[in-house]
Design an enzyme around this catalytic site. Structure first.
Site, mmCIF file in Angstrom:
data_model
loop_
_atom_site.group_PDB
_atom_site.id
_atom_site.type_symbol
_atom_site.label_atom_id
_atom_site.label_comp_id
_atom_site.label_asym_id
_atom_site.label_seq_id
_atom_site.Cartn_x
_atom_site.Cartn_y
_atom_site.Cartn_z
ATOM 1 N N VAL A 179 21.030 127.425 36.946
ATOM 2 C CA VAL A 179 21.534 128.707 37.443
ATOM 3 C C VAL A 179 22.345 129.487 36.405
ATOM 4 O O VAL A 179 22.786 130.595 36.687
ATOM 5 C CB VAL A 179 22.338 128.562 38.763
ATOM 6 C CG1 VAL A 179 21.413 128.246 39.918
ATOM 7 C CG2 VAL A 179 23.457 127.546 38.647
ATOM 8 N N TYR A 187 37.812 125.264 31.877
ATOM 9 C CA TYR A 187 37.520 125.144 33.316
ATOM 10 C C TYR A 187 38.477 126.024 34.136
ATOM 11 O O TYR A 187 38.049 126.730 35.058
ATOM 12 C CB TYR A 187 37.651 123.675 33.704
ATOM 13 C CG TYR A 187 37.260 123.330 35.121
ATOM 14 C CD1 TYR A 187 35.929 123.388 35.541
ATOM 15 C CD2 TYR A 187 38.214 122.908 36.038
ATOM 16 C CE1 TYR A 187 35.581 123.036 36.840
ATOM 17 C CE2 TYR A 187 37.869 122.554 37.334
ATOM 18 C CZ TYR A 187 36.548 122.621 37.729
ATOM 19 O OH TYR A 187 36.194 122.275 39.018
ATOM 20 N N GLY A 226 22.354 119.461 44.688
ATOM 21 C CA GLY A 226 21.747 118.135 44.561
ATOM 22 C C GLY A 226 22.693 116.982 44.787
ATOM 23 O O GLY A 226 22.261 115.856 45.030
ATOM 24 N N LYS A 250 37.368 129.062 36.545
ATOM 25 C CA LYS A 250 37.645 129.034 37.991
ATOM 26 C C LYS A 250 38.572 130.169 38.403
ATOM 27 O O LYS A 250 38.503 130.646 39.547
ATOM 28 C CB LYS A 250 38.223 127.673 38.389
ATOM 29 C CG LYS A 250 37.209 126.524 38.266
ATOM 30 C CD LYS A 250 35.939 126.794 39.060
ATOM 31 C CE LYS A 250 35.066 125.566 39.234
ATOM 32 N NZ LYS A 250 33.800 125.873 39.935
HETATM 33 P P1 NAD Z 1 28.979 117.183 40.986
HETATM 34 O O1 NAD Z 1 28.955 116.958 39.512
HETATM 35 O O2 NAD Z 1 29.092 116.003 41.885
HETATM 36 O O3 NAD Z 1 27.731 118.059 41.435
HETATM 37 C C1 NAD Z 1 27.435 119.261 40.761
HETATM 38 C C2 NAD Z 1 25.964 119.576 40.918
HETATM 39 O O4 NAD Z 1 25.720 120.808 40.216
HETATM 40 C C3 NAD Z 1 25.056 118.509 40.269
HETATM 41 O O5 NAD Z 1 24.017 118.158 41.167
HETATM 42 C C4 NAD Z 1 24.513 119.217 39.027
HETATM 43 O O6 NAD Z 1 23.196 118.790 38.671
HETATM 44 C C5 NAD Z 1 24.532 120.664 39.463
HETATM 45 N N1 NAD Z 1 24.558 121.592 38.329
HETATM 46 C C6 NAD Z 1 25.381 121.542 37.262
HETATM 47 N N2 NAD Z 1 25.074 122.547 36.404
HETATM 48 C C7 NAD Z 1 24.030 123.220 36.946
HETATM 49 C C8 NAD Z 1 23.264 124.333 36.530
HETATM 50 N N3 NAD Z 1 23.491 124.956 35.367
HETATM 51 N N4 NAD Z 1 22.256 124.769 37.334
HETATM 52 C C9 NAD Z 1 22.001 124.137 38.509
HETATM 53 N N5 NAD Z 1 22.693 123.072 38.946
HETATM 54 C C10 NAD Z 1 23.698 122.619 38.172
HETATM 55 O O7 NAD Z 1 30.221 118.194 41.229
HETATM 56 P P2 NAD Z 1 31.117 118.465 42.537
HETATM 57 O O8 NAD Z 1 32.357 117.688 42.395
HETATM 58 O O9 NAD Z 1 30.284 118.368 43.747
HETATM 59 O O10 NAD Z 1 31.510 119.994 42.250
HETATM 60 C C11 NAD Z 1 30.869 121.086 42.868
HETATM 61 C C12 NAD Z 1 31.707 122.335 42.596
HETATM 62 O O11 NAD Z 1 33.037 122.145 43.092
HETATM 63 C C13 NAD Z 1 31.859 122.669 41.121
HETATM 64 O O12 NAD Z 1 31.849 124.059 40.939
HETATM 65 C C14 NAD Z 1 33.217 122.106 40.784
HETATM 66 O O13 NAD Z 1 33.797 122.751 39.683
HETATM 67 C C15 NAD Z 1 33.967 122.421 42.076
HETATM 68 N N6 NAD Z 1 35.155 121.617 42.275
HETATM 69 C C16 NAD Z 1 35.085 120.262 42.411
HETATM 70 C C17 NAD Z 1 36.250 119.537 42.614
HETATM 71 C C18 NAD Z 1 36.257 118.041 42.755
HETATM 72 O O14 NAD Z 1 37.358 117.459 42.827
HETATM 73 N N7 NAD Z 1 35.118 117.369 42.824
HETATM 74 C C19 NAD Z 1 37.484 120.189 42.665
HETATM 75 C C20 NAD Z 1 37.513 121.578 42.532
HETATM 76 C C21 NAD Z 1 36.345 122.276 42.345
#
Ligand code: NAD
Length: 251
Positions: A63, A151, A14, A155
Site C-alpha cells: 500500500v 515512527y 493479514g 504517526k
Molecule cells: P503487525 O506487524 O502485526 O501487522 C502489520 C501488517 O501490515 C502485516 O500483515 C504486514 O504484512 C502488513 N504491512 C506492512 N507493510 C505493508 C505494506 N507496505 N503494504 C501492505 N501491507 C503491509 O502490526 P500490528 O501491531 O498489527 O500494527 C498494525 C498497525 O497498528 C500499525 O500501523 C502499527 O503502527 C499500529 N500500532 C501498533 C501498536 C502495537 O502495539 N502493536 C501500537 C500502536 C500502533
C-alpha cells in the site's frame, strides 16, 4: 450499534490489529477487502472470514506503492462493489537512536505508515458518495517515544492527515478519525522485544505494571473501537484521535 452492510477495506489486514479488525467488521456484516503485502496472510484471513460465514477478499498489495494501490482499489470496486469504509492500518517500525537512523529506516517507515494512508484514501475517495468512514491507525507514540523518531513523526503525521481530511470531507458525510493504540500484543511488538533482546513475557509484564488497567492490549481492543467508529451511531464523530491504551501514556 446499528450497522448497514458495506464494503470495507482494511490495509495490513493479514495479521495483528488489521486481521482482528477485518474479522470484526465481517462479523458486523460488512464485506471486507483484506489488503496486505503478505499474499498468504491476507488470503488466510479472508478464508477464515468466509469459513465463519462472512464475505471477504484477500488482496496482495504494497500500500505504499501507487500502482499496487490503484490496482487493488479497482479490483475491490469491480469484484465487491464501491468501498466506503477504509481502515488505514498497515504499518511497521524501524527503531534506532537518531544518530543511527538511516535514510532507508526513515523512508520505509514514512512510506508504510503515512504515504500509504494518503495513497489509499485518495484512491477510495471517488467511491464515497455522501457517506463514508475512514479510520487511520496512529499510535500513542505520536506523543513521543525514545529511538522512534521516524515512527513518531509518521504517526503524528497520521493525526494531522486525519484532522485535515475531517474538515475537507465532512460536508460530504464522510467521517475521518484516528485510533491511537498503546501497547498491543502482536508480531510487531514481539519483533520489537526481540530487537531489544528482551523476552516478550518480561516486556509485557513491565508494560502491564505501568498501565492503569494492568494489562497489555489485544488486537480485538482496537478492532472494537474501529467497529464503533465505522458504525452508523458514530456518524457525529469526526477529526478525533481515540486513545486505546489502557490509560498508558508514552514516556
Ligand atoms: P503487525 O506487524 O502485526 O501487522 C502489520 C501488517 O501490515 C502485516 O500483515 C504486514 O504484512 C502488513 N504491512 C506492512 N507493510 C505493508 C505494506 N507496505 N503494504 C501492505 N501491507 C503491509 O502490526 P500490528 O501491531 O498489527 O500494527 C498494525 C498497525 O497498528 C500499525 O500501523 C502499527 O503502527 C499500529 N500500532 C501498533 C501498536 C502495537 O502495539 N502493536 C501500537 C500502536 C500502533
Amino acid at each position: 450499534m446499528s450497522t448497514a452492510a458495506r464494503i470495507a477495506v482494511v490495509t495490513g489486514g493479514g495479521r495483528g490489529i488489521g486481521a482482528a479488525t477485518a474479522v470484526r467488521l465481517a462479523e458486523d456484516g460488512h464485506t471486507v477487502a483484506v489488503v496486505d503485502r503478505d499474499a498468504e496472510a491476507c488470503a488466510d484471513v479472508a478464508a477464515r472470514i468466509a469459513a465463519a460465514g462472512g464475505r471477504a477478499l484477500g488482496i496482495a498489495a504494497d500500500v505504499s506503492d501507487h500502482g499496487d494501490v490503484t490496482a487493488a482499489v479497482a479490483r475491490i470496486a469491480d469484484e465487491l462493489g464501491p468501498p466506503v469504509i477504509l481502515v488505514n492500518n498497515a504499518g511497521l517500525t524501524r527503531d534506532a537512536p537518531i544518530e543511527e537512523l538511516t535514510e532507508d529506516d526513515w523512508d520505509q517507515v514514512m512510506a508504510t505508515n503515512l504515504r500509504s494512508a494518503f495513497l489509499v484514501t485518495r484512491e477510495v475517495r471517488p467511491h464515497l458518495d455522501r457517506w463514508g468512514r475512514i479510520v487511520n491507525i496512529s499510535s500513542m507514540a505520536a506523543l513521543g517515544t525514545r529511538n522512534q523518531a521516524n515512527y513518531c513523526a509518521a504517526k503524528a503525521g497520521i493525526q494531522g492527515l486525519t484532522k485535515a481530511l475531517a474538515l475537507e470531507l465532512g460536508p460530504e458525510g464522510i467521517t475521518v478519525n484516528a485510533v491511537a493504540p498503546g501497547y498491543i500484543a502482536t508480531e510487531l511488538t514481539a519483533t520489537n522485544a526481540a530487537n531489544l533482546g528482551v523476552s516478550i513475557d518480561k516486556l509485557q509484564r513491565v508494560v502491564a505494571a505501568q498501565t492503569p488497567l494492568r494489562r497489555v492490549g489485544q488486537p480485538e481492543d482496537i478492532a472494537c473501537t474501529v467497529a464503533f467508529l465505522v458504525s452508523e451511531g458514530a456518524g457525529f464523530i469526526t477529526g478525533q484521535v481515540i486513545a486505546v491504551s489502557g490509560g498508558l501514556m508514552p514516556g
